[in-house]
Design an enzyme around this catalytic site. Structure first.
Site, PDB file in Angstrom:
ATOM      1  N   ASN A 122       0.848  -1.187   0.000  1.00 46.22           N
ATOM      2  CA  ASN A 122       0.000   0.000   0.000  1.00 46.22           C
ATOM      3  C   ASN A 122       0.885   1.239   0.000  1.00 46.22           C
ATOM      4  O   ASN A 122       1.989   1.219   0.554  1.00 46.22           O
ATOM      5  CB  ASN A 122      -0.876   0.015   1.260  1.00 46.22           C
ATOM      6  CG  ASN A 122      -1.848   1.186   1.277  1.00 46.22           C
ATOM      7  OD1 ASN A 122      -2.344   1.624   0.243  1.00 46.22           O
ATOM      8  ND2 ASN A 122      -2.117   1.720   2.462  1.00 46.22           N
ATOM      9  N   HIS A 124       0.875   5.308   1.169  1.00 46.90           N
ATOM     10  CA  HIS A 124       0.129   6.191   2.066  1.00 46.90           C
ATOM     11  C   HIS A 124       0.797   7.566   2.064  1.00 46.90           C
ATOM     12  O   HIS A 124       2.023   7.656   2.219  1.00 46.90           O
ATOM     13  CB  HIS A 124       0.141   5.596   3.481  1.00 46.90           C
ATOM     14  CG  HIS A 124      -0.601   6.432   4.461  1.00 46.90           C
ATOM     15  ND1 HIS A 124      -1.979   6.469   4.516  1.00 46.90           N
ATOM     16  CD2 HIS A 124      -0.157   7.285   5.411  1.00 46.90           C
ATOM     17  CE1 HIS A 124      -2.353   7.311   5.461  1.00 46.90           C
ATOM     18  NE2 HIS A 124      -1.275   7.821   6.023  1.00 46.90           N
ATOM     19  N   SER A 151       4.745   6.803   2.543  1.00 51.05           N
ATOM     20  CA  SER A 151       5.225   5.522   3.051  1.00 51.05           C
ATOM     21  C   SER A 151       4.661   4.416   2.169  1.00 51.05           C
ATOM     22  O   SER A 151       3.461   4.385   1.890  1.00 51.05           O
ATOM     23  CB  SER A 151       4.731   5.293   4.485  1.00 51.05           C
ATOM     24  OG  SER A 151       5.117   6.358   5.330  1.00 51.05           O
ATOM     25  N   ASP A 160      -3.127   1.205   8.093  1.00 50.57           N
ATOM     26  CA  ASP A 160      -1.816   1.757   7.725  1.00 50.57           C
ATOM     27  C   ASP A 160      -0.741   1.400   8.753  1.00 50.57           C
ATOM     28  O   ASP A 160       0.139   2.206   9.060  1.00 50.57           O
ATOM     29  CB  ASP A 160      -1.914   3.294   7.556  1.00 50.57           C
ATOM     30  CG  ASP A 160      -2.919   3.677   6.488  1.00 50.57           C
ATOM     31  OD1 ASP A 160      -2.968   3.000   5.447  1.00 50.57           O
ATOM     32  OD2 ASP A 160      -3.678   4.636   6.698  1.00 50.57           O
TER      33      ASP A 160
HETATM   34  C1  GRF Z   1      -2.141   8.713  -3.172  1.00 50.65           C
HETATM   35  O1  GRF Z   1      -1.687   9.868  -2.513  1.00 50.65           O
HETATM   36  C2  GRF Z   1      -2.294   7.565  -2.219  1.00 50.65           C
HETATM   37  O2  GRF Z   1      -1.276   7.500  -1.269  1.00 50.65           O
HETATM   38  C3  GRF Z   1      -3.606   7.936  -1.578  1.00 50.65           C
HETATM   39  O3  GRF Z   1      -4.406   8.319  -2.681  1.00 50.65           O
HETATM   40  C4  GRF Z   1      -3.573   8.895  -3.679  1.00 50.65           C
HETATM   41  C5  GRF Z   1      -3.841   8.161  -4.980  1.00 50.65           C
HETATM   42  O4  GRF Z   1      -3.686   8.975  -6.100  1.00 50.65           O
HETATM   43  N1  GRF Z   1      -4.136   6.865  -0.785  1.00 50.65           N
HETATM   44  P1  GRF Z   1      -4.006   8.429  -7.571  1.00 50.65           P
HETATM   45  O5  GRF Z   1      -5.439   7.941  -7.607  1.00 50.65           O
HETATM   46  O6  GRF Z   1      -3.047   7.303  -7.871  1.00 50.65           O
HETATM   47  O7  GRF Z   1      -3.771   9.586  -8.484  1.00 50.65           O
END
Ligand code: GRF
Length: 215
Positions: A122, A124, A151, A160
């Site tokens: 994942n 984050h 992260s 997370d």
């Molecule tokens: C990223 O910042 C991810 O960490 C968060 O959502 C965003 C995803 O962006 N959970 P995208 O849809 O890949 O443009």
């Protein structure tokens, strides 16, 4: 050596590992992974993209690239366990080596982790363990931090909370709002996620307590 759930590969996975990407949004990190997969030395291809909602830009990107997609909204199932079972089955059909949650705004459940645990990654937008959860960029700004970041972690049953694979820092500017800061973090995520996944696949990884070693 302790691992989480299913045993991760002890040896580097050789060419053309199978990636399955879970998404909920625009899919810019998915796009970065798609771009990385065009490089012969990356050694992986995206076998499917799954979403938890209709109308995501991420699914459109996948469809335009000819990647199989599926959409499983939680509301289509009587309960969360039913959704988790369907998600597990949908992913298993594509026999992924790694599942990448790239902006996937749902927690996976026990059945999913029984099948894929230890090989779910994942990303984050905060320096965990600070600011877990859905509003991490807003929470970091509200706390007044001067440095935040992103992260890349292995998913466990918490929010997370899994072992950290990679992190990168992003300075906070005085005039940042949630959008501007998140956009700068996403620029870093778009490099860090493919870089981390590629290293995992080429070099293998191990987990001891909370500490991950790649290679
Ligand atoms: C990223 O910042 C991810 O960490 C968060 O959502 C965003 C995803 O962006 N959970 P995208 O849809 O890949 O443009």
């Amino acid at each position: 050596m302790q691992s989480h759930g299913n045993q991760p590969p002890k040896e580097p996975t050789v060419s053309q590992s199978r990636l399955l990407v879970l998404v909920s949004g625009a899919g810019s990190i998915l796009q970065a992974l798609m771009d990385a997969c065009t490089r012969p030395d990356f050694g992986a291809r995206i076998v499917a993209v799954g979403a938890d909602r209709d109308g995501t830009g991420a699914v459109v990107r996948a469809q335009q690239a000819g990647i199989p997609t599926f959409v499983l909204p939680v509301r289509d199932f009587p309960d969360r366990a039913g959704w988790d079972k369907a998600l597990t089955q949908a992913c298993a059909e594509f026999r992924p080596d790694l599942v990448i949650a790239a902006g996937f705004l749902k927690l996976v459940g026990a059945e999913f982790l029984a099948e894929f645990g230890g090989r779910v990654v994942n990303t984050h937008p905060a320096l965990l363990p600070s600011f877990p959860g859905l509003h991490s960029v807003r929470d970091a700004l509200a706390h007044g931090v001067k440095v935040t970041g992103c992260s890349v972690i292995l998913v466990d049953s918490g929010v997370d909370s899994g072992p950290i694979l990679a992190q990168a820092a992003v300075p906070v500017r005085d005039d940042d709002d949630e959008h501007s800061l998140h956009e700068r973090i996403k620029v870093i995520e778009r490099a860090l996620v493919p870089d981390t996944v590629g290293k995992m696949l080429r070099e293998g990884w191990s987990v001891r307590d909370r500490t991950v070693r790649i290679g």
